[in-house]
Design a protein around this motif. Structure first.
Motif, PDB file in Angstrom:
ATOM      1  N   ARG A 139       0.728  -1.120  -0.104  1.00  6.16           N
ATOM      2  CA  ARG A 139       0.002  -0.028   0.101  1.00  6.16           C
ATOM      3  C   ARG A 139       0.822   1.222  -0.079  1.00  6.16           C
ATOM      4  O   ARG A 139       2.006   1.344   0.746  1.00  6.16           O
ATOM      5  CB  ARG A 139      -0.993  -0.129   1.220  1.00  6.16           C
ATOM      6  CG  ARG A 139      -2.103  -1.111   1.315  1.00  6.16           C
ATOM      7  CD  ARG A 139      -2.766  -0.750   2.479  1.00  6.16           C
ATOM      8  NE  ARG A 139      -3.851  -2.151   2.252  1.00  6.16           N
ATOM      9  CZ  ARG A 139      -4.658  -2.382   3.537  1.00  6.16           C
ATOM     10  NH1 ARG A 139      -4.344  -1.933   4.746  1.00  6.16           N
ATOM     11  NH2 ARG A 139      -5.742  -3.415   3.588  1.00  6.16           N
ATOM     12  N   GLY A 140       0.548   2.059  -0.886  1.00  3.42           N
ATOM     13  CA  GLY A 140       1.294   3.400  -0.974  1.00  3.42           C
ATOM     14  C   GLY A 140       0.467   4.388  -1.720  1.00  3.42           C
ATOM     15  O   GLY A 140      -0.049   3.950  -2.817  1.00  3.42           O
ATOM     16  N   ALA A 141       0.683   5.609  -1.358  1.00  6.44           N
ATOM     17  CA  ALA A 141      -0.249   6.779  -2.369  1.00  6.44           C
ATOM     18  C   ALA A 141       0.298   6.703  -3.733  1.00  6.44           C
ATOM     19  O   ALA A 141      -0.437   7.140  -4.460  1.00  6.44           O
ATOM     20  CB  ALA A 141      -0.161   8.012  -1.344  1.00  6.44           C
ATOM     21  N   GLY A 142       1.539   6.516  -3.759  1.00  2.29           N
ATOM     22  CA  GLY A 142       2.080   6.843  -5.203  1.00  2.29           C
ATOM     23  C   GLY A 142       2.167   5.749  -6.003  1.00  2.29           C
ATOM     24  O   GLY A 142       2.386   5.581  -7.202  1.00  2.29           O
ATOM     25  N   ILE A 143       1.445   4.469  -5.834  1.00  4.04           N
ATOM     26  CA  ILE A 143       1.493   3.370  -6.640  1.00  4.04           C
ATOM     27  C   ILE A 143       0.627   3.457  -7.794  1.00  4.04           C
ATOM     28  O   ILE A 143      -0.438   3.650  -7.646  1.00  4.04           O
ATOM     29  CB  ILE A 143       1.181   2.046  -5.844  1.00  4.04           C
ATOM     30  CG1 ILE A 143       2.041   1.561  -4.422  1.00  4.04           C
ATOM     31  CG2 ILE A 143       1.122   0.706  -6.685  1.00  4.04           C
ATOM     32  CD1 ILE A 143       1.741   0.640  -3.924  1.00  4.04           C
ATOM     33  N   THR A 144       1.093   3.205  -9.016  1.00  3.23           N
ATOM     34  CA  THR A 144       0.279   3.275 -10.148  1.00  3.23           C
ATOM     35  C   THR A 144       0.475   2.203 -11.052  1.00  3.23           C
ATOM     36  O   THR A 144       1.289   1.324 -10.604  1.00  3.23           O
ATOM     37  CB  THR A 144       0.790   4.811 -10.957  1.00  3.23           C
ATOM     38  OG1 THR A 144       2.193   4.505 -11.260  1.00  3.23           O
ATOM     39  CG2 THR A 144       0.668   5.924  -9.933  1.00  3.23           C
ATOM     40  N   ALA A 145      -0.272   2.227 -12.129  1.00  2.00           N
ATOM     41  CA  ALA A 145      -0.168   1.056 -12.988  1.00  2.00           C
ATOM     42  C   ALA A 145       1.036   0.865 -13.688  1.00  2.00           C
ATOM     43  O   ALA A 145       1.605  -0.065 -13.860  1.00  2.00           O
ATOM     44  CB  ALA A 145      -1.549   1.060 -14.240  1.00  2.00           C
ATOM     45  N   ASP A 146       1.728   1.985 -13.990  1.00  2.00           N
ATOM     46  CA  ASP A 146       2.955   2.120 -14.672  1.00  2.00           C
ATOM     47  C   ASP A 146       4.129   1.514 -13.582  1.00  2.00           C
ATOM     48  O   ASP A 146       4.977   0.511 -13.972  1.00  2.00           O
ATOM     49  CB  ASP A 146       3.486   3.386 -14.783  1.00  2.00           C
ATOM     50  CG  ASP A 146       2.841   3.926 -16.290  1.00  2.00           C
ATOM     51  OD1 ASP A 146       2.109   3.155 -17.064  1.00  2.00           O
ATOM     52  OD2 ASP A 146       2.689   4.898 -16.588  1.00  2.00           O
ATOM     53  N   ILE A 147       4.076   1.844 -12.382  1.00  2.00           N
ATOM     54  CA  ILE A 147       4.900   1.279 -11.359  1.00  2.00           C
ATOM     55  C   ILE A 147       4.613  -0.168 -11.042  1.00  2.00           C
ATOM     56  O   ILE A 147       5.682  -1.195 -10.976  1.00  2.00           O
ATOM     57  CB  ILE A 147       4.660   2.197 -10.098  1.00  2.00           C
ATOM     58  CG1 ILE A 147       5.403   3.417 -10.149  1.00  2.00           C
ATOM     59  CG2 ILE A 147       5.324   1.191  -8.810  1.00  2.00           C
ATOM     60  CD1 ILE A 147       5.235   4.342  -8.910  1.00  2.00           C
ATOM     61  N   SER A 148       3.467  -0.493 -10.933  1.00  2.00           N
ATOM     62  CA  SER A 148       3.133  -1.901 -11.027  1.00  2.00           C
ATOM     63  C   SER A 148       3.484  -2.701 -12.155  1.00  2.00           C
ATOM     64  O   SER A 148       4.081  -4.042 -11.978  1.00  2.00           O
ATOM     65  CB  SER A 148       1.593  -2.273 -10.859  1.00  2.00           C
ATOM     66  OG  SER A 148       1.085  -3.539 -10.805  1.00  2.00           O
ATOM     67  N   HIS A 149       3.510  -2.328 -13.548  1.00  2.00           N
ATOM     68  CA  HIS A 149       4.098  -3.001 -14.482  1.00  2.00           C
ATOM     69  C   HIS A 149       5.396  -3.135 -14.708  1.00  2.00           C
ATOM     70  O   HIS A 149       6.099  -4.315 -14.779  1.00  2.00           O
ATOM     71  CB  HIS A 149       3.548  -2.189 -15.591  1.00  2.00           C
ATOM     72  CG  HIS A 149       4.182  -2.769 -17.037  1.00  2.00           C
ATOM     73  ND1 HIS A 149       3.714  -4.115 -17.465  1.00  2.00           N
ATOM     74  CD2 HIS A 149       5.004  -2.805 -17.956  1.00  2.00           C
ATOM     75  CE1 HIS A 149       3.885  -4.415 -18.740  1.00  2.00           C
ATOM     76  NE2 HIS A 149       5.167  -3.611 -18.848  1.00  2.00           N
ATOM     77  N   ARG A 150       6.340  -2.260 -13.956  1.00  2.00           N
ATOM     78  CA  ARG A 150       7.720  -2.226 -13.862  1.00  2.00           C
ATOM     79  C   ARG A 150       8.271  -3.088 -12.850  1.00  2.00           C
ATOM     80  O   ARG A 150       9.141  -3.837 -12.976  1.00  2.00           O
ATOM     81  CB  ARG A 150       8.381  -0.656 -13.515  1.00  2.00           C
ATOM     82  CG  ARG A 150       8.269   0.255 -14.840  1.00  2.00           C
ATOM     83  CD  ARG A 150       9.293   1.322 -14.335  1.00  2.00           C
ATOM     84  NE  ARG A 150       8.728   2.158 -13.497  1.00  2.00           N
ATOM     85  CZ  ARG A 150       7.899   3.391 -13.837  1.00  2.00           C
ATOM     86  NH1 ARG A 150       7.233   3.602 -14.906  1.00  2.00           N
ATOM     87  NH2 ARG A 150       7.548   4.039 -12.428  1.00  2.00           N
ATOM     88  N   ILE A 151       7.438  -3.225 -11.695  1.00  2.00           N
ATOM     89  CA  ILE A 151       7.789  -4.213 -10.756  1.00  2.00           C
ATOM     90  C   ILE A 151       7.309  -5.569 -11.215  1.00  2.00           C
ATOM     91  O   ILE A 151       8.212  -6.400 -10.854  1.00  2.00           O
ATOM     92  CB  ILE A 151       6.970  -3.897  -9.413  1.00  2.00           C
ATOM     93  CG1 ILE A 151       7.446  -2.546  -8.802  1.00  2.00           C
ATOM     94  CG2 ILE A 151       6.988  -4.898  -8.463  1.00  2.00           C
ATOM     95  CD1 ILE A 151       6.795  -2.119  -7.553  1.00  2.00           C
ATOM     96  N   ASP A 152       6.428  -5.681 -11.739  1.00  2.00           N
ATOM     97  CA  ASP A 152       6.059  -7.274 -12.378  1.00  2.00           C
ATOM     98  C   ASP A 152       7.338  -7.606 -13.522  1.00  2.00           C
ATOM     99  O   ASP A 152       7.637  -8.603 -13.263  1.00  2.00           O
ATOM    100  CB  ASP A 152       4.899  -7.062 -13.148  1.00  2.00           C
ATOM    101  CG  ASP A 152       4.360  -8.310 -13.489  1.00  2.00           C
ATOM    102  OD1 ASP A 152       4.362  -9.346 -12.954  1.00  2.00           O
ATOM    103  OD2 ASP A 152       4.023  -8.430 -14.780  1.00  2.00           O
ATOM    104  N   VAL A 153       7.626  -6.767 -14.170  1.00  2.00           N
ATOM    105  CA  VAL A 153       8.777  -7.141 -15.189  1.00  2.00           C
ATOM    106  C   VAL A 153      10.166  -7.314 -14.357  1.00  2.00           C
ATOM    107  O   VAL A 153      10.635  -8.403 -14.619  1.00  2.00           O
ATOM    108  CB  VAL A 153       8.949  -5.873 -16.229  1.00  2.00           C
ATOM    109  CG1 VAL A 153      10.341  -6.334 -17.143  1.00  2.00           C
ATOM    110  CG2 VAL A 153       7.750  -6.035 -17.064  1.00  2.00           C
ATOM    111  N   ALA A 154      10.325  -6.579 -13.445  1.00  2.00           N
ATOM    112  CA  ALA A 154      11.607  -6.903 -12.626  1.00  2.00           C
ATOM    113  C   ALA A 154      11.571  -8.183 -11.715  1.00  2.00           C
ATOM    114  O   ALA A 154      12.676  -8.739 -11.769  1.00  2.00           O
ATOM    115  CB  ALA A 154      11.964  -5.513 -11.848  1.00  2.00           C
ATOM    116  N   LEU A 155      10.460  -8.477 -11.193  1.00  2.00           N
ATOM    117  CA  LEU A 155      10.383  -9.574 -10.266  1.00  2.00           C
ATOM    118  C   LEU A 155      10.212 -10.827 -11.135  1.00  2.00           C
ATOM    119  O   LEU A 155      11.058 -11.834 -11.153  1.00  2.00           O
ATOM    120  CB  LEU A 155       8.942  -9.891  -9.749  1.00  2.00           C
ATOM    121  CG  LEU A 155       8.803  -8.594  -8.518  1.00  2.00           C
ATOM    122  CD1 LEU A 155       7.553  -8.856  -7.704  1.00  2.00           C
ATOM    123  CD2 LEU A 155       9.956  -8.816  -7.455  1.00  2.00           C
ATOM    124  N   ALA A 156       9.794 -10.683 -12.456  1.00  2.00           N
ATOM    125  CA  ALA A 156       9.811 -11.856 -13.334  1.00  2.00           C
ATOM    126  C   ALA A 156      11.082 -12.058 -13.884  1.00  2.00           C
ATOM    127  O   ALA A 156      11.741 -13.199 -14.246  1.00  2.00           O
ATOM    128  CB  ALA A 156       8.925 -11.661 -14.596  1.00  2.00           C
TER     129      ALA A 156
END
Length: 329
Positions: free
Chosen positions: A121-138
């Protein structure tokens, strides 16, 4: 076919953008090579023809790239929407099991396996950030071992149970994307099967909820470390009775119960250290000792007494979970 149509078709066919650009430039070079010089051509005329070809090539390349990028972005958005819908169905169990299993196979998820759900949870979490994190974790753990999406404004990550380091890596990525102090990560326990996913999700969410009520600011919280709080809340009538019985008399104190409740909370957070408590509350050690004596006079309990410390601590935790005294009559 228009340049944009050509670019979109290339994106759908899996052609890489650099390869597409090279193909356009090669075609322009072939056109130039096939132009036969006119007998009356002057250097100025050749320069004019080269400029016309360059202009046409530039226009075509711009149009092709625009169509490619637009189609590629649309495909990414469709993929993200499909992924978010799948994860939502997976965690809520709304979809038919057979259909869900077929969709899970596409993402490398085995429904019978053990998985862990993490929520950030965080006020600055966006779809773009989610996508970048998903790619990095994969990239870090391999396709099919993690699945991340934005769900209800929260970053939700499903990881294969037993996979080590996912929580630490996700925390590292959140720190890099959002900065310190702007997010909190709850990690559910590894649970088996489809029902286990919903259980782990609930644990991760409840862990963050409890942390908020209790004022915990630790960035990464494990559900297994906070199991006492669901136990406390399981019998709400009993914990309410404990809070009112033990701490209720503090309401009669000058300034109300809040002053003394905060003192106890800080004291327990500092493992009973009076000096650390005084420093954190910007008080003297004498003032802290006075408040603790007033608590004993009013309630009959003192945190310095080993037999009474646990009761007082449980009551303070219960009060913070219940929002007492504000939410209690």
């Amino acid at each position: 076919m228009s340049g944009e149509g050509l670019g979109a078709r290339a994106a759908d066919s899996g052609v890489r953008l650099p390869d597409l650009a090279s193909a356009v430039l090669e075609a322009a070079a072939a056109v130039w090579a096939e132009l036969s010089p006119d007998a009356v051509d002057t250097p100025a005329g050749m320069h004019r023809r080269a400029g016309q070809l360059f202009s046409a090539t530039h226009s075509l390349l711009d149009s092709v790239c625009h169509g490619f990028i637009r189609q590629d972005h649309a495909e990414v958005e469709r993929h993200d929407l499909d992924r978010a819908e799948f994860i939502n169905d997976l965690l809520t169990g709304r979809a038919e099991p057979g259909e869900l299993a077929a969709r899970a196979h596409r993402y490398g998820i085995r429904l019978a396996a053990t998985h862990t759900v993490l929520i950030a949870r965080g006020a600055g979490i966006t779809a773009d950030i989610s996508h970048r994190i998903d790619v990095a974790l994969a990239a870090r753990f391999g396709d099919g071992n993690t699945l991340t999406t934005l769900r209800g404004g929260e970053l939700v990550c499903i990881s294969v149970g037993g996979l080590r380091g996912v929580g630490a890596e996700l925390a590292h990525l959140l720190l890099a994307q959002l900065g310190a102090g702007k997010w909190q990560l709850g990690i559910g326990r590894a649970q088996p099967g489809l029902r286990g996913l919903a259980t782990s999700l609930s644990e991760a969410g409840s862990t963050l909820d409890h942390a908020e009520k209790l004022g915990f600011t630790t960035p990464v919280l494990h559900a297994g470390d906070l199991l006492v709080f669901p136990v406390l809340l399981r019998d709400r009538e009993a914990i309410t009775d404990l809070v009112i019985t033990v701490l209720g008399p503090l309401r009669t104190a000058r300034g109300g119960a809040r002053l003394y409740l905060d003192t106890l909370a800080v004291l327990f957070d500092n493992q009973g250290n009076h000096t650390a408590t005084a420093r954190q509350m910007h008080l003297s050690v004498r003032a802290v000792s006075y408040r603790l004596e007033r608590i004993r006079d009013l309630t009959g309990y003192h945190p310095g007494e080993p037999t009474q410390r646990f009761t007082l601590h449980a009551a303070v935790l219960g009060a913070r979970l219940l929002g007492w005294p504000e939410d209690q009559a």
